[in-house]
Design an enzyme around this catalytic site. Structure first.
Site, PDB file in Angstrom:
ATOM      1  CD  GLU A 155      -2.652   4.033  -2.628  1.00  5.35           C
ATOM      2  OE1 GLU A 155      -3.586   3.370  -2.705  1.00  5.35           O
ATOM      3  OE2 GLU A 155      -1.784   2.980  -2.341  1.00  5.35           O
ATOM      4  CE  LYS A 169       4.580   3.787   6.218  1.00  2.00           C
ATOM      5  NZ  LYS A 169       4.279   4.638   5.604  1.00  2.00           N
ATOM      6  CB  ALA A 200      -0.756  -0.165   1.197  1.00  2.00           C
ATOM      7  N   GLY A 216       3.865   7.549  -1.501  1.00  2.00           N
ATOM      8  CA  GLY A 216       5.569   7.092  -1.355  1.00  2.00           C
ATOM      9  C   GLY A 216       6.817   7.311  -0.382  1.00  2.00           C
ATOM     10  CG  ASP A 259       2.455   1.929   6.557  1.00  2.00           C
ATOM     11  OD1 ASP A 259       2.422   1.772   7.797  1.00  2.00           O
ATOM     12  OD2 ASP A 259       1.480   2.596   5.989  1.00  2.00           O
ATOM     13  CB  CYS A 283      -0.881   5.572  11.191  1.00  2.00           C
ATOM     14  SG  CYS A 283      -2.240   5.269   9.813  1.00  2.00           S
TER      15      CYS A 283
END
Length: 484
Positions: free
Chosen positions: A150, A132, A126, A130, A195, A248
């Site tokens: 993506e 990471k 994912a 950009g 992620d 997150c």
């Protein structure tokens, strides 16, 4: 700077946090941290400039930079609220010298390269926008290969723009639901970063509205998607490979429980690897499994979760996908043409490592593809691979902007260094009238010794050829205004 409005934290969310908060931490500190604005942070792009050179460059700017302990290239910008110029419009950012990235989001890539692991082929499940992907590319020094996937169509363009701005050459972009990779490319990748999409409980300092739709029901739905994604990613991982799972968010249902669920599916093939020594002070956020569960008050950052998993053996494969990929639309450039192209590019100041990047063509287009990905061609559909090098014309080649940014030699004979004023004009899409005039007719333009584009000199004018979608009317130097 825009006025900060603290987030409204739902009572049920606070009860959940209270239940899982380690005894060493306090709810009072947690709530206080959630209601403070987030510190700005940046990551130096070492594909363009070394950390030492960047720090020297930034000295006159008056920036107060504090090192981020888990990322050697990362810094908190302590006086960002005093800056009148938006960081994203500075010449240094537009030139790809740094990336605006939240400090906690630098953790997953750091965990991926823990113990100096240097995997060859990496999947970022994912990837947008950009941050990471570009961090991984910099750690690889553009070697190996990255598949940056993506799912959101609207974010693919942003992903490509950031990859291009940062001079990344070893990446291919795909646009899929991340659940396809386990079946499409079984045991293909040396490492995977997932992620995962999440409930976003950790981002309230940056986005106070993040909690406006929070509910336990939505978390249950999201966790089901995360289990599907981590299962597919695990199937796409080579035996012996490493997967980083991160979010997150803060609840255990989307974090620890997802990782434990995967291990329960493959008890003999999935191991957790501790991150308690990832950086000095990591033990303050380490769980009993060795995961990092970063509450925002620990490091004054976003809330975050990171786990490192090792695939210790093969697992039964998923059924092969029933769809047809279609014929791969590119073909390798013939040997004779390769020599011609390579020589023409070198005369223009464009160079590449032929072991890492290979020439492919489609109609009049010439591309450079990461050599490490050739075995995947025909197995999945790519939105974009590597770098578009040039377009053929009867009288030669038209070199492409992204190739200049990634591959041009800033010290080539036709390179022309821009001062702050002319660099601003370049990124604003304006023609320039420099003094002294450059001598070459076709120029590699550079700023702070990094290529920013290709332009033609017409009489006393540098004709602006910056792609229109890269023009920034507000482009300005981070340097204090001074006479040139």
């Amino acid at each position: 700077m825009a006025k900060f409005t603290p987030a409204s934290l739902p009572a049920e969310f606070l009860d959940t946090m209270r239940d899982i908060m380690p005894s060493s931490l306090s709810m009072e500190d947690f709530i206080a941290a959630c209601q403070r604005p987030l510190r700005r942070s940046i990551r130096v792009n070492t594909l363009k400039i070394s950390v030492d050179a960047f720090l020297q460059l930034a000295q006159p700017y008056g920036w107060q930079l504090e090192p981020i302990p888990w990322c050697q290239e990362g810094f908190w910008l302590l006086n960002a609220e005093e800056e009148n110029t938006r960081l994203g419009n500075t010449l240094e950012h537009l030139s790809g010298l740094f990336y605006i990235q939240e400090a906690s989001s630098m953790l997953p890539a750091s965990a991926l390269f823990h113990h100096n692991d240097a995997p060859g082929t990496i999947l970022d499940v994912a990837a947008a926008p950009g941050s990471k992907t570009t961090q991984i590319a910099a750690r690889l020094n553009n070697e190996g290969a990255i598949v940056a996937n993506e799912y959101s169509a609207s974010r693919v363009k942003v992903l490509h723009a950031n990859i291009s701005r940062c001079g990344v050459s070893n990446t291919a972009i795909t646009h899929f639901d991340g659940r396809v990779f386990g079946a499409a490319l079984p045991e293909y990748f040396d490492a995977i970063l997932l992620d995962a999409p999440c409930s976003g409980e950790g981002v309230v300092r940056k986005d106070p509205a993040a909690m406006s739709h929070w509910s336990q029901e939505s978390i249950t739905d999201i966790a089901a998607t995360q289990r599907d994604l981590i299962l597919s990613a695990f199937h796409a991982l080579k035996p012996g490979g490493v997967m980083i799972y991160s979010t997150c968010t803060l609840n255990r249902q989307e974090n620890q429980q997802v990782c434990r669920w995967l291990q329960a599916q493959f008890p003999d093939a999935c191991e957790f690897e501790s991150l308690d020594d990832l950086f000095a002070g990591a033990e303050r956020a380490t769980t009993e499994e060795g995961f990092l569960h970063v509450f925002p008050q620990i490091y004054d950052s976003e809330g975050f979760f990171v786990a490192r998993l090792r695939k210790t053996g093969s697992v039964p494969p998923l059924p092969r996908p029933g769809y047809k990929v279609g014929k791969f639309p590119f073909s390798p450039v013939a040997h004779k043409d390769r020599a011609l192209l390579t020589e023409a590019a070198r005369k223009q100041g464009i160079r590449w490592d032929e072991e890492l990047l290979q020439l492919w063509q489609r109609d009049s287009e010439v591309w450079l593809f990461p050599a490490a990905l050739t075995s995947a061609f025909g197995n999945i559909k790519f939105s974009r691979i590597g770098i578009k090098l040039a377009e053929r014309f009867p009288k030669g080649f038209r070199w492409q902007h992204e190739a200049i940014v990634a591959l041009a030699d800033p010290n080539a004979s036709n390179a022309y260094a821009l001062n702050d004023r002319i660099a601003c004009e370049w990124f604003q899409g304006k023609d320039s009238y420099p003094e002294p005039l450059p001598t070459a007719d076709e120029l590699i333009l550079t700023y702070q010794n990094t290529p920013v584009g290709l332009a033609k000199r017409i009489s006393s004018r540098i004709k602006n050829s910056l792609p229109r979608d890269l023009v920034r009317d507000g482009a300005s130097s981070a340097r204090p205004l001074a006479k040139e």
